[in-house]
Design an enzyme around this catalytic site. Sequence first.
Site, PDB file in Angstrom:
ATOM      1  N   ASP A  23     -42.862 -20.908  20.329  1.00 21.04           N
ATOM      2  CA  ASP A  23     -42.010 -20.366  21.298  1.00 21.04           C
ATOM      3  C   ASP A  23     -42.582 -19.371  22.055  1.00 21.04           C
ATOM      4  O   ASP A  23     -43.641 -18.723  21.949  1.00 21.04           O
ATOM      5  CB  ASP A  23     -40.550 -20.081  20.552  1.00 21.04           C
ATOM      6  CG  ASP A  23     -39.381 -20.183  21.389  1.00 21.04           C
ATOM      7  OD1 ASP A  23     -38.326 -20.416  20.759  1.00 21.04           O
ATOM      8  OD2 ASP A  23     -39.474 -20.204  22.488  1.00 21.04           O
TER       9      ASP A  23
HETATM   10  C1  GLC Z   1     -37.185 -19.946  24.658  1.00 26.08           C
HETATM   11  C2  GLC Z   1     -36.224 -20.719  23.785  1.00 26.08           C
HETATM   12  C3  GLC Z   1     -36.793 -22.089  23.632  1.00 26.08           C
HETATM   13  C4  GLC Z   1     -37.154 -22.432  25.059  1.00 26.08           C
HETATM   14  C5  GLC Z   1     -38.564 -21.697  25.235  1.00 26.08           C
HETATM   15  C6  GLC Z   1     -39.126 -22.277  26.662  1.00 26.08           C
HETATM   16  O1  GLC Z   1     -37.266 -18.614  24.233  1.00 26.08           O
HETATM   17  O2  GLC Z   1     -36.552 -19.929  22.692  1.00 26.08           O
HETATM   18  O3  GLC Z   1     -35.714 -22.816  23.005  1.00 26.08           O
HETATM   19  O4  GLC Z   1     -37.635 -24.140  24.851  1.00 26.08           O
HETATM   20  O5  GLC Z   1     -38.351 -20.239  25.261  1.00 26.08           O
HETATM   21  O6  GLC Z   1     -38.238 -22.120  27.728  1.00 26.08           O
END
Ligand code: GLC
Length: 744
Positions: free
Chosen positions: A261
Amino acid sequence: MATDDKMIDALIGRMTLAEKIGQLTMASANMATTGPLEGNTWDSEIRDGTVGNLFNLFGPAETARVQAIAVEQSRLGIPLLMGFDVVHGHRTIFPIPLGEAAAFDPDLWERTARQAAAEASADGLNMTFAPMIDVARDPRWGRIAESAGEDHWVNSRFGVAKVRGFEGDDIADPTCVAGCAKHFAGYGAVTAGREYASAEVSERTMEEVYLPPFRAAVEAGVASIMPAFHDLAGIPMTAHVGLMRDRLRGGFGFTGVAVSDYCAITELIAHGIAADDAEAAAAALLAGVDIDMMGFSYARGLPVALSRGLVREADIDVSVRRVLELKLRLGLFRDPFARGATRAGAANVVLAAAELPSSGPAEVREPLVRNPSTAIGPRDYALAREAAARSMVVLVNDGVLPLDTSRGLGRLVVIGPIADDPGAVLGSWSGAGLAEEAVSYLAGLRKALPHWSVDLAPGVSVTGDDRSGIAAAAALAAGADVVVLCLGESAELNGEGASRLDPGLPGRQADLAAAVFDAGRPVITVLTAGRPLIAPIVFDRSAAVVMAFAPGTAAGDALADILTGRADPSGRLPVTWPAKLGQVPIYFGQRPTGRPPADNNRYSARYIDGPVAPLFPFGHGLSYTTFHYGTPVVDRTVLRRDETLQITVEVENRGGLAGRATVFIFTRDAFASVARPLLELRGAVQVDVPAGDVRHARLALAANDLMFLGHGLSPRFEPGTVEILAGASADRAKLLGVPVMLED
Ligand code: GLC
């Protein structure tokens, strides 16, 4: 060795360490902000191979432009993964997952994902960071909005349907995108519903509740997985060797790409399990995390980790191979421009010259056409309208619904800050959706009631303290035949980073509601929110309450369909609705305890200052007709281990309108070697029943599905009596059951 393997081996053999780490790096472009570090353009890094993947961009021109840099101008010409959070729609926005889950229809869930993938791929994307399948039982947690609710059986089927919709039969199909099941695992159990907080979950509950949806997604072939931000009992998921490597890859057989993440690898330092980038990078790589999303800890830390002997280059090669294999499976090496602008020839909008990529291969510079699916067509909108109507749940109705539109002129007053706010109805991950393309509740009602007078009074803002508009709103309400009161959350008040201490009506909305109710006219309250709201005034004084969640682009038309009865309200709650915040976490699958709650017994699992029972149980939702559910009928009373039980439930429509019933089928294993949940959901079967008629819901339940984890978490099939229960919701008092004897 297969040709593909040879190609990948040869490619890895030519790569420098920097190029290898580039393939393990995903950087955020600047068309959306989804994390703490601002996005950027990365042309030079793509050109020198140190950024091999992008996210937070979309559009045929921009995706073609950056892909051309990777393919034409970098040393090895490796195409980019290009991802985006297409969670509930890309340009056509569907209900948020918690709302769409209320439809309890895997076919619908797959169809909307298919449409989303077609639109996203037409915008040049080849990856989405969805489905989100974190079981969620705490309305304080903002991301309950993104989940399919409190039950693992529902989240499992939701995830499988989404993976099939996104990935189709072969992700090489240019209308498909790679899915990403997230966030692995147990994220919904963050302490006190506080975003990113630790989760303390027993191994048993991980295995019985939080992991099954991910096993199902892996079995459905999901191309990638995203570990969650939190630590599970002290071990951050991004570095959790036991779950990420041993359980997910070893146990479930996941062979795809694990993408961290946002900055989560770097955050291992803040977690306190890494002293620097090198240790963070080593911990994540050895846990099997292949791509570093936006943290650049792999870029900064892996060369140092190598020099310290924390990792070997062979460990890096394992992840590089998985990333290259995904790109190969997506067909990116064969035609990196297959997704996105289609070649000239179709009579569609031709991109203005200014939009054409300034560089890249000659064929990309042909007059490009914008694929029709990047604009919302009538077919797309019809699907959005169907999904939105089926996501809405009528919680309360004293008979005011459906509105009687047969008579002539009526006077409808639409009140509240959400009434004419198309942004609020798009929800927390609105992708490439445009608020100006969404139909607000007011607009939809005016279209549906052309002969009525339909007036608007916002009354208050969503979160502000200004009460100056309340008097005018109440005065307008006093002259209405019926009031539609639109309250709830804006999109910013739920989703990621939106934990709420007090998940009720924000701002001065309760004051507005009180004044409107005092006006003395029938009030239909429409709640727009990413979570069950604790709003006693609404439930005490409304003639009807509709939970609309965040219905998406077609919100207004769908609400009008429900309020006028053009669509039968078939939505059912995928989460238990607490009566009081103090009950949280509250869900139907709790264990009985040794002292089950008893109102008159101090020495029981009760509260002395309020109810144990929720305001509305899982599965609650009213239709405009009246269904009667029969006792389940089974084809055998003894079920052996290798057999399958056929369950039939009669549904009678005793009302005057046709309707769609959802029959929930549970089991209860009252005596076993471990204490089993009060209810376990085994099926949600929908049947359309004409007025005055009878239909049957059917479910096949394999005996092996009744296995459970015994002592030591070893799977067991235990002879003994299991009750098969069926009904309209998880309200135990209204379920009817039949015993079945399990035998070896
Ligand atoms: C965010 C979210 C995740 C998302 C990622 C990319 O922090 O936690 O669900 O897919 O970043 O945007």
